[in-house]
Design an enzyme around this catalytic site. Structure first.
Site, PDB file in Angstrom:
ATOM      1  CE1 TYR A   1       4.288 -11.901 -38.212  1.00 14.46           C
ATOM      2  CE2 TYR A   1       5.862 -11.429 -36.383  1.00 14.46           C
ATOM      3  CZ  TYR A   1       5.542 -12.083 -37.827  1.00 14.46           C
ATOM      4  OH  TYR A   1       6.722 -12.085 -38.468  1.00 14.46           O
TER       5      TYR A   1
ATOM      6  CG  HIS B   1       1.185 -14.467 -45.611  1.00 13.00           C
ATOM      7  ND1 HIS B   1       2.160 -15.381 -44.989  1.00 13.00           N
ATOM      8  CD2 HIS B   1       1.274 -14.980 -46.961  1.00 13.00           C
ATOM      9  CE1 HIS B   1       2.456 -16.381 -45.817  1.00 13.00           C
ATOM     10  NE2 HIS B   1       1.916 -15.907 -47.063  1.00 13.00           N
TER      11      HIS B   1
END
Length: 151
Positions: A25, A102
């Protein structure tokens, strides 16, 4: 700012960005993403209402509220992307542009269940795999959709 705010809504565990699986991430924190969103909002005449919750019902309530008071929604539903019919139904019930965001490309994730998005069924667009920059892209696109709607 000339219009109603844009809701930037973040789902569960995104409050851990920068610490949680940085190899996946990245190291950008949610606070840094919020600052980015406010900067992009200023550039595109968007007032940003930035929120995060780990609780599905709080997210559903925020979407319903946005349907009454916001110009649009940028949403990273995180894990609820793949599981929450309730959140999908709330998004379907609002009449504002919706852009799904996302950090990772959910279609390239090794976990098969992450390839499915209930949010995509009701979103006007999806931006995935662009990291934190995806939020900027989502807001720019929302600005475009709002301008188009105003014409």
């Amino acid at each position: 700012m000339s219009r109603a705010p844009v809701l930037v809504l973040n789902g569960p565990n995104l409050n851990l960005l920068g610490r949680r699986e940085p190899e996946l991430y990245g190291t950008t924190t949610l606070d840094e993403i919020e600052a980015l969103c406010h900067a992009v909002g200023e550039q595109h005449d968007l007032l940003i209402d930035f929120r995060q919750s780990n609780h599905e019902g709080v997210l559903v309530d925020a979407v319903q509220e946005a349907g009454r008071h916001a110009a649009g929604i940028a949403i990273n539903a995180a894990g609820y992307t793949h599981t929450s019919v309730a959140l999908r139904d709330a998004l379907a019930a609002v009449d504002v542009p919706i852009v799904e965001v996302h950090l990772t490309n959910i279609h390239r994730r090794r976990e098969e269940y992450r390839h499915t998005s209930f949010v995509s069924e009701v979103a006007d667009a999806m931006i995935c795999g662009a990291g934190a920059h995806g939020y900027a892209l989502a807001l720019i696109h929302l600005s475009h959709l709002l301008e188009k709607r105003d014409r």
